[in-house]
Scaffold this active site. Structure first.
Site, PDB file in Angstrom:
ATOM      1  N   HIS A 196     -21.681   4.646 -46.318  1.00  0.00           N
ATOM      2  CA  HIS A 196     -22.336   5.906 -45.947  1.00  0.00           C
ATOM      3  C   HIS A 196     -22.580   6.021 -44.449  1.00  0.00           C
ATOM      4  O   HIS A 196     -23.504   6.703 -44.022  1.00  0.00           O
ATOM      5  CB  HIS A 196     -23.643   6.127 -46.726  1.00  0.00           C
ATOM      6  CG  HIS A 196     -23.446   6.189 -48.211  1.00  0.00           C
ATOM      7  ND1 HIS A 196     -22.592   7.082 -48.821  1.00  0.00           N
ATOM      8  CD2 HIS A 196     -23.979   5.441 -49.207  1.00  0.00           C
ATOM      9  CE1 HIS A 196     -22.622   6.890 -50.118  1.00  0.00           C
ATOM     10  NE2 HIS A 196     -23.443   5.882 -50.386  1.00  0.00           N
ATOM     11  N   GLU A 220     -20.875  12.331 -42.420  1.00  0.00           N
ATOM     12  CA  GLU A 220     -22.196  12.196 -43.051  1.00  0.00           C
ATOM     13  C   GLU A 220     -22.951  13.484 -42.754  1.00  0.00           C
ATOM     14  O   GLU A 220     -22.710  14.124 -41.725  1.00  0.00           O
ATOM     15  CB  GLU A 220     -22.947  10.983 -42.499  1.00  0.00           C
ATOM     16  CG  GLU A 220     -22.226   9.658 -42.690  1.00  0.00           C
ATOM     17  CD  GLU A 220     -21.838   9.368 -44.129  1.00  0.00           C
ATOM     18  OE1 GLU A 220     -22.605   9.722 -45.040  1.00  0.00           O
ATOM     19  OE2 GLU A 220     -20.750   8.798 -44.343  1.00  0.00           O
TER      20      GLU A 220
HETATM   21  P1  AMP Z   1     -20.424   9.602 -48.060  1.00  0.00           P
HETATM   22  O1  AMP Z   1     -19.194   9.889 -47.246  1.00  0.00           O
HETATM   23  O2  AMP Z   1     -20.185   9.105 -49.421  1.00  0.00           O
HETATM   24  O3  AMP Z   1     -21.269   8.673 -47.255  1.00  0.00           O
HETATM   25  O4  AMP Z   1     -21.227  10.945 -48.243  1.00  0.00           O
HETATM   26  C1  AMP Z   1     -21.214  11.986 -47.311  1.00  0.00           C
HETATM   27  C2  AMP Z   1     -22.502  12.747 -47.392  1.00  0.00           C
HETATM   28  O5  AMP Z   1     -22.708  13.239 -48.734  1.00  0.00           O
HETATM   29  C3  AMP Z   1     -23.761  11.944 -47.090  1.00  0.00           C
HETATM   30  O6  AMP Z   1     -24.025  11.854 -45.709  1.00  0.00           O
HETATM   31  C4  AMP Z   1     -24.805  12.787 -47.812  1.00  0.00           C
HETATM   32  O7  AMP Z   1     -25.118  13.943 -47.069  1.00  0.00           O
HETATM   33  C5  AMP Z   1     -24.068  13.226 -49.062  1.00  0.00           C
HETATM   34  N1  AMP Z   1     -24.314  12.278 -50.153  1.00  0.00           N
HETATM   35  C6  AMP Z   1     -23.594  11.182 -50.483  1.00  0.00           C
HETATM   36  N2  AMP Z   1     -24.125  10.528 -51.535  1.00  0.00           N
HETATM   37  C7  AMP Z   1     -25.230  11.234 -51.871  1.00  0.00           C
HETATM   38  C8  AMP Z   1     -26.245  11.094 -52.885  1.00  0.00           C
HETATM   39  N3  AMP Z   1     -26.208  10.076 -53.765  1.00  0.00           N
HETATM   40  N4  AMP Z   1     -27.240  12.016 -52.924  1.00  0.00           N
HETATM   41  C9  AMP Z   1     -27.292  13.046 -52.070  1.00  0.00           C
HETATM   42  N5  AMP Z   1     -26.366  13.245 -51.089  1.00  0.00           N
HETATM   43  C10 AMP Z   1     -25.362  12.357 -51.000  1.00  0.00           C
HETATM   44 MG    MG Z   2     -19.383   8.538 -45.600  1.00  0.00          MG
END
Ligand code: AMP
Ligand code: MG
Length: 187
Positions: free
Chosen positions: A157, A9
């Site tokens: 997330h 993250e």
């Molecule tokens: P995830 O592994 O999908 O939780 O995403 C990893 C990181 O990507 C998150 O901690 C955010 O920094 C970024 N991220 C994920 N989804 C979004 C979104 N919809 N808008 C902006 N940043 C995002």
């Molecule tokens: Mg994640």
């Protein structure tokens, strides 16, 4: 072969600043003893960001990670070597959902003048492999779980919860990927 399924993250903003502003604030990972598991161990640590130390409200809302949690954490240059040590010296393949996590490791290693371990590559992009093996479009982890009829467990997330969910998807794919490699190379 061991597999390390990792999910990071990072700092983020609603009207996304450029990617170079993002920094890892959490590393979650699961190590699988083999392509079919079992999960041997888990890693979960917060990281204190340096470029933008204040988390945006958007980031806290998306990830559920609080300012207090990152304030109490150590910096990337301390946590990342600990993650590498936790992985250990036995051979492994790094896997994650998409190319983002490895890119963010690369960017943060550069920022903190750390060497990205050569063993992090070749990396398995499970998002790409899922689309190919299941004959679907590239999709997020939550959609992939639905397609595979697996429940999304824990909090989406969050590093370790995402890594655990991705690990269950990986267990569906890795035996097939190994069989393909075997057919191609005899190994
Ligand atoms: P995830 O592994 O999908 O939780 O995403 C990893 C990181 O990507 C998150 O901690 C955010 O920094 C970024 N991220 C994920 N989804 C979004 C979104 N919809 N808008 C902006 N940043 C995002
Ligand atoms: Mg994640």
């Amino acid at each position: 072969m061991r597999y390390v399924i990792v999910d990071v993250e990072a700092t983020c903003w609603e009207n996304s600043k450029d990617r170079s502003s993002m920094e890892i604030i959490e590393i979650g990972a699961v190590v699988l003893a083999s392509s079919q598991g079992p999960a041997l161990a888990e890693f979960s640590e917060f990281i204190k960001p340096v470029a933008e130390p204040r988390l945006s409200a958007f980031c806290t809302q998306l990830t559920s990670i609080t300012q207090e949690q990152v304030d109490a954490a150590e910096y990337f240059w301390t946590v990342f070597p600990r993650f590498v040590e936790w992985i250990g010296s036995e051979p492994f393949r790094l896997c994650s959902w998409g190319g983002y996590d490895l890119n963010q490791f690369r960017q943060d290693c550069q920022r903190h003048k750390l060497q990205l371990p050569a063993t992090f590559e070749p990396h398995i992009n499970l998002k790409k492999e899922f689309a190919r093996l299941f004959k679907v479009k590239l999709c997020g982890m939550a959609t992939a779980l639905k397609i595979a009829r697996l429940p999304l467990e824990g909090v989406h997330h969050r590093g370790l919860d995402d890594a655990r969910n991705i690990a269950r998807l990986a267990q569906l794919m890795l035996p097939r990927l190994e069989a393909e490699t075997h057919a191609r190379t005899g190994r």
